[in-house]
Design an enzyme around this catalytic site. Structure first.
Site, PDB file in Angstrom:
ATOM      1  N   LYS A 169      61.133  85.775  57.415  1.00 16.67           N
ATOM      2  CA  LYS A 169      61.154  86.782  58.485  1.00 16.67           C
ATOM      3  C   LYS A 169      62.374  87.677  58.338  1.00 16.67           C
ATOM      4  O   LYS A 169      63.503  87.226  58.509  1.00 16.67           O
ATOM      5  CB  LYS A 169      61.246  86.074  59.848  1.00 16.67           C
ATOM      6  N   GLU A 242      74.092  80.103  57.730  1.00 26.42           N
ATOM      7  CA  GLU A 242      75.179  80.969  57.238  1.00 26.42           C
ATOM      8  C   GLU A 242      75.484  81.946  58.359  1.00 26.42           C
ATOM      9  O   GLU A 242      74.671  82.811  58.667  1.00 26.42           O
ATOM     10  CB  GLU A 242      74.734  81.714  55.971  1.00 26.42           C
ATOM     11  N   CYS A 276      79.410  89.928  56.298  1.00 30.87           N
ATOM     12  CA  CYS A 276      79.918  88.674  56.886  1.00 30.87           C
ATOM     13  C   CYS A 276      81.296  88.346  56.333  1.00 30.87           C
ATOM     14  O   CYS A 276      82.154  87.870  57.060  1.00 30.87           O
ATOM     15  CB  CYS A 276      78.933  87.537  56.645  1.00 30.87           C
ATOM     16  N   GLU A 373      84.683  88.978  65.971  1.00 36.72           N
ATOM     17  CA  GLU A 373      84.126  89.585  64.757  1.00 36.72           C
ATOM     18  C   GLU A 373      83.595  90.969  65.128  1.00 36.72           C
ATOM     19  O   GLU A 373      82.635  91.085  65.883  1.00 36.72           O
ATOM     20  CB  GLU A 373      82.967  88.717  64.233  1.00 36.72           C
TER      21      GLU A 373
HETATM   22  P1  NAD Z   1      71.364  87.762  64.546  1.00 32.78           P
HETATM   23  O1  NAD Z   1      71.828  86.367  64.702  1.00 32.78           O
HETATM   24  O2  NAD Z   1      71.236  88.619  65.740  1.00 32.78           O
HETATM   25  O3  NAD Z   1      69.947  87.805  63.820  1.00 32.78           O
HETATM   26  C1  NAD Z   1      69.695  87.184  62.591  1.00 32.78           C
HETATM   27  C2  NAD Z   1      68.214  86.881  62.468  1.00 32.78           C
HETATM   28  O4  NAD Z   1      67.857  85.893  63.443  1.00 32.78           O
HETATM   29  C3  NAD Z   1      67.292  88.063  62.730  1.00 32.78           C
HETATM   30  O5  NAD Z   1      66.213  87.989  61.821  1.00 32.78           O
HETATM   31  C4  NAD Z   1      66.836  87.825  64.152  1.00 32.78           C
HETATM   32  O6  NAD Z   1      65.596  88.418  64.436  1.00 32.78           O
HETATM   33  C5  NAD Z   1      66.727  86.317  64.194  1.00 32.78           C
HETATM   34  N1  NAD Z   1      66.820  85.699  65.520  1.00 32.78           N
HETATM   35  C6  NAD Z   1      67.328  86.227  66.657  1.00 32.78           C
HETATM   36  N2  NAD Z   1      67.271  85.317  67.652  1.00 32.78           N
HETATM   37  C7  NAD Z   1      66.707  84.206  67.135  1.00 32.78           C
HETATM   38  C8  NAD Z   1      66.411  82.900  67.665  1.00 32.78           C
HETATM   39  N3  NAD Z   1      66.672  82.583  68.935  1.00 32.78           N
HETATM   40  N4  NAD Z   1      65.863  81.996  66.827  1.00 32.78           N
HETATM   41  C9  NAD Z   1      65.620  82.279  65.538  1.00 32.78           C
HETATM   42  N5  NAD Z   1      65.884  83.489  64.992  1.00 32.78           N
HETATM   43  C10 NAD Z   1      66.431  84.439  65.769  1.00 32.78           C
HETATM   44  O7  NAD Z   1      72.367  88.405  63.469  1.00 32.78           O
HETATM   45  P2  NAD Z   1      72.418  89.901  62.973  1.00 32.78           P
HETATM   46  O8  NAD Z   1      73.010  90.741  64.066  1.00 32.78           O
HETATM   47  O9  NAD Z   1      71.115  90.267  62.394  1.00 32.78           O
HETATM   48  O10 NAD Z   1      73.464  89.781  61.763  1.00 32.78           O
HETATM   49  C11 NAD Z   1      74.835  89.911  61.918  1.00 32.78           C
HETATM   50  C12 NAD Z   1      75.527  88.551  61.924  1.00 32.78           C
HETATM   51  O11 NAD Z   1      75.136  87.819  60.760  1.00 32.78           O
HETATM   52  C13 NAD Z   1      77.041  88.639  61.840  1.00 32.78           C
HETATM   53  O12 NAD Z   1      77.602  87.696  62.719  1.00 32.78           O
HETATM   54  C14 NAD Z   1      77.349  88.278  60.401  1.00 32.78           C
HETATM   55  O13 NAD Z   1      78.654  87.785  60.179  1.00 32.78           O
HETATM   56  C15 NAD Z   1      76.296  87.274  60.122  1.00 32.78           C
HETATM   57  N6  NAD Z   1      76.064  87.152  58.686  1.00 32.78           N
HETATM   58  C16 NAD Z   1      76.415  86.008  58.050  1.00 32.78           C
HETATM   59  C17 NAD Z   1      76.255  85.883  56.686  1.00 32.78           C
HETATM   60  C18 NAD Z   1      76.624  84.642  55.953  1.00 32.78           C
HETATM   61  O14 NAD Z   1      76.120  84.450  54.852  1.00 32.78           O
HETATM   62  N7  NAD Z   1      77.450  83.787  56.497  1.00 32.78           N
HETATM   63  C19 NAD Z   1      75.704  86.946  55.972  1.00 32.78           C
HETATM   64  C20 NAD Z   1      75.356  88.107  56.651  1.00 32.78           C
HETATM   65  C21 NAD Z   1      75.525  88.195  58.017  1.00 32.78           C
END
Ligand code: NAD
Length: 473
Positions: A169, A242, A276, A373
Site C-alpha cells: 500500500k 522503520e 527520515c 522532527e
Molecule cells: P505516516 O505514518 O503518516 O504514514 C505512513 C503510511 O502509513 C502511509 O501509507 C499511511 O497511509 C499509513 N497509515 C496511516 N495510518 C495508519 C494506520 N493507523 N495503520 C496502518 N497504516 C497507516 O507517515 P508519513 O507522514 O507518510 O511519513 C513521514 C514519516 O515517516 C516521518 O516521521 C519519517 O521520519 C518517517 N520515515 C521513516 C523512514 C525510516 O526508514 N525510518 C523512512 C521514511 C520516512
C-alpha cells in the site's frame, strides 16, 4: 501508458468506483485519480497473494532472483515516464525523481544477488543441525510519501527473494508511481506475487488487522508505528517498523568549513528536508559556528525553491497539505518564541505547498524546533563547546535513527560514533544507505531491521532441523 491508474490484484488491473484525488504539491491542484480500495478489494488481494505463495515459495531461488532482475529491467525501461509521474505527485525535481527510479532498479538487482543462508550449528559424528530460513507467507507493506518508490522496493525485493508474496500500500498522497510500477510488473511476476492497492486512511488499519497477513513491514511516523504495533499484537503478526528520527550531526572545530558546508546543507535540506535520516539538529563547535552558519545561510539564499518542473529548481514543495500546515505551525512557533531565523531566498506564491529554507540560529535545546522532527526545511543550528556535553545532548531524544560526525580526525569521530545511541552513524558523509548494510532505528525510531542479510532474514522464519548421521530411530 494511459492517464488511468489501476491497482494490481492477482496479476490484473482493478479500478474502483470511488476514487482518491491526487494533488500536485507544486500547484495545489488535483491532477489524477487513484483507485480507492474497498475491504473486498483488500480481501481479494490477500487471497490472491495467499494462493500465489504456494507456487512462489516452491520456485527455485535462482528463478526468483532472475524475476527480480527482470523487474529491475522493466522498471528501468520506463524510468523517464516514471520519473515525470513521480515529480508530479511527489514534488521532487525531475533529476532526483528519476534518480529514485534508477536507485530502486539497482536495489532490486543487488538484493537479487543475495543468498538466503543455511547455517550449520553442529556437524558431529552423530548429527548435523541445519538452520533454514523459510518465507513467512503474505507480507503487508505500508510505505510513506517521502521516498514512495525506493522505500517500497526496500520491502518488495527482500520479501519476494525470500519467497513471500505481498500486498503493498503506497501513501494516499503518492500512490501513482507505485501503481504504475505494479502495472509494469504484471508482465514480469507471476499473478498474485505482488499486489498493489491504494486507498484512504482506512486502508492501513484494515491491513494491520487483517488475519491473512503473516507480517507487516511498515515505514512511516513513530505515532503511526505505535498504532501498527498495537494492531499487529492481536494475532502476533511479525513486524518491522522503520519510523521517525531527529538526527543530530556534530561538527567538530577542525573541519574545513568551506569543504563541508555544501554536503552538510544537503544532508539537512535535500528532498525539502523530508528524509527520515536528514540532519535535523546541527550541533556546531563554537569556534567555527559563525563561519559555518554564514556559509550555510549563503547556500540557502542561492538555492531555488519552486516547482520541480521548472529548470533550475533544486528544492520542490512540501509534499502534502497536512505536512505543509505542520511545518508552517512549527515555523510560526519559532517566530513567536523570538528565535533568530535566517531565511533562504523567495518561494513561489500561489497554491503550491512552498516553504522557504530556514536556519534557526542557536535556539535553546527545549525549543519545539529542536525537540520535534520537523520533516521540513527548518534546521536548528546549535552551538557547543564540550564534546561530552554534545554527545549527551545528541542522545537526549526519544529517537535514535542515525547521526553524523564531521571532523578531520577520523579516529576521534569514530570514538564519538560509538557513543551515539543510533542505528547508523556517518563520518564526514551523510544520507548513504545500502542494500547490503543493515538499517535499524533505535529507541522510538523503529523495531527490527531493513537491508543487509539481517533485513532479508526478517522476512523469514528460521527452522532448525536436527539430522542424525545414522538412520536409527
Ligand atoms: P505516516 O505514518 O503518516 O504514514 C505512513 C503510511 O502509513 C502511509 O501509507 C499511511 O497511509 C499509513 N497509515 C496511516 N495510518 C495508519 C494506520 N493507523 N495503520 C496502518 N497504516 C497507516 O507517515 P508519513 O507522514 O507518510 O511519513 C513521514 C514519516 O515517516 C516521518 O516521521 C519519517 O521520519 C518517517 N520515515 C521513516 C523512514 C525510516 O526508514 N525510518 C523512512 C521514511 C520516512
Amino acid at each position: 501508458m494511459t492517464d488511468k491508474f489501476t491497482m494490481t490484484i492477482d496479476g490484473a488491473g482493478v479500478g474502483t468506483e470511488a476514487t482518491l484525488p491526487v494533488v500536485n504539491p507544486a500547484t495545489g491542484e488535483v491532477f489524477a485519480q487513484a483507485p480507492l480500495a474497498t475491504r473486498e478489494d483488500l480481501d481479494r488481494a490477500v487471497t490472491a497473494a495467499k494462493k500465489a505463495f504456494v507456487g512462489w515459495r516452491a520456485t527455485p531461488v535462482a528463478e526468483r532472483q532472475a524475476l527480480l532482475r527482470a523487474s529491475a529491467d522493466a522498471i528501468e525501461a520506463h524510468a523517464k515516464a516514471l520519473g515525470e509521474l513521480f515529480l508530479r505527485e511527489q514534488g521532487r525535481p525531475l533529476e532526483g525523481a528519476t534518480a529514485e527510479i534508477h536507485q530502486a532498479a539497482n536495489w532490486l538487482r543487488t538484493v537479487a544477488a543475495a543468498e538466503i543462508p543455511v547455517e550449520v550449528t553442529e556437524d558431529s559424528e552423530s548429527r548435523r543441525i541445519e538452520v533454514h530460513h523459510e518465507p513467512l507467507g503474505v507480507v503487508a507493506a505500508i510505505v510513506p510519501w517521502n521516498f514512495p518508490v525506493l522505500l517500497a522496493i526496500w520491502k518488495v525485493a527482500p520479501a519476494l527473494l525470500a519467497g513471500n508474496t505481498m500486498v503493498l500500500k503506497p501513501s494516499p498522497f503518492t500512490p501513482l508511481t507505485m501503481l504504475r510500477i505494479g502495472e509494469i510488473l504484471r508482465d514480469v511476476l507471476p499473478a498474485g506475487v505482488l499486489n498493489i492497492v491504494s486507498g484512504g486512511d482506512e486502508l492501513g488499519p484494515w491491513m494491520t488487522s487483517h488475519p491473512g497477513f503473516a507480517k507487516i513491514s511498515f515505514t512511516g511516523s513513530t505515532a503511526t508505528g505505535k498504532r501498527v504495533m498495537e494492531s499487529a499484537a492481536k494475532d502476533l503478526k511479525r513486524i518491522t517498523l522503520e519510523l521517525g528520527g531527529n538526527d543530530a550531526a556534530i561538527v567538530m572545530p577542525d573541519v574545513d568549513v568551506d569543504a563541508v558546508a555544501q554536503q552538510i546543507f544537503f544532508g539537512a535540506f535535500w528532498n525539502s528536508a523530508q528524509i527520515c535520516v536528514a540532519t535535523k539538529r546541527l550541533y556546531v563547535h563554537a569556534d567555527i559556528y559563525d563561519a559555518l552558519r554564514d556559509r550555510l545561510h549563503g547556500i540557502a539564499r542561492m538555492i531555488k525553491v519552486g516547482d520541480g518542473a521548472e529548470a533550475g529548481t533544486v528544492l520542490g514543495p512540501i509534499q502534502n497539505a497536512p505536512q505543509f500546515q505542520r511545518v508552517q505551525a512549527l515555523l510560526e512557533d519559532a517566530r513567536a518564541a523570538g528565535l533568530n531565523l535566517l531565511y533562504g531566498g523567495d518561494v513561489p506564491q500561489g497554491k503550491g505547498y512552498f516553504v522557504p529554507v530556514v536556519i534557526v540560529d542557536n535556539p535553546p535545546e527545549d525549543a519545539r524546533v529542536v525537540v520535534e522532527e520537523a520533516f521540513g526545511p527548518i534546521l536548528p543550528m546549535i552551538k557547543f563547546d564540550d564534546v561530552e556535553d554534545v554527545i549527551a545532548r545528541a542522545n537526549d531524544s526519544p529517537y535514535g535513527l542515525a547521526g553524523a560526525v564531521w571532523s578531520r580526525d577520523v579516529d576521534a569521530a569514530v570514538a564519538i560514533a560509538h557513543r551515539l545511541d543510533t542505528g547508523t552513524v556517518w563520518i564526514n558523509q551523510n544520507l548513504s544507505l545500502l542494500p547490503n548494510t543493515p538499517f535499524a532505528g533505535r529507541k522510538q525510531s523503529g523495531v527490527g531491521i531493513e537491508n543487509g542479510t539481517a533485513g532479508l532474514l526478517e522476512f523469514t522464519q528460521p527452522k532448525s532441523i536436527y539430522i542424525p548421521k545414522a538412520a536409527t530411530a
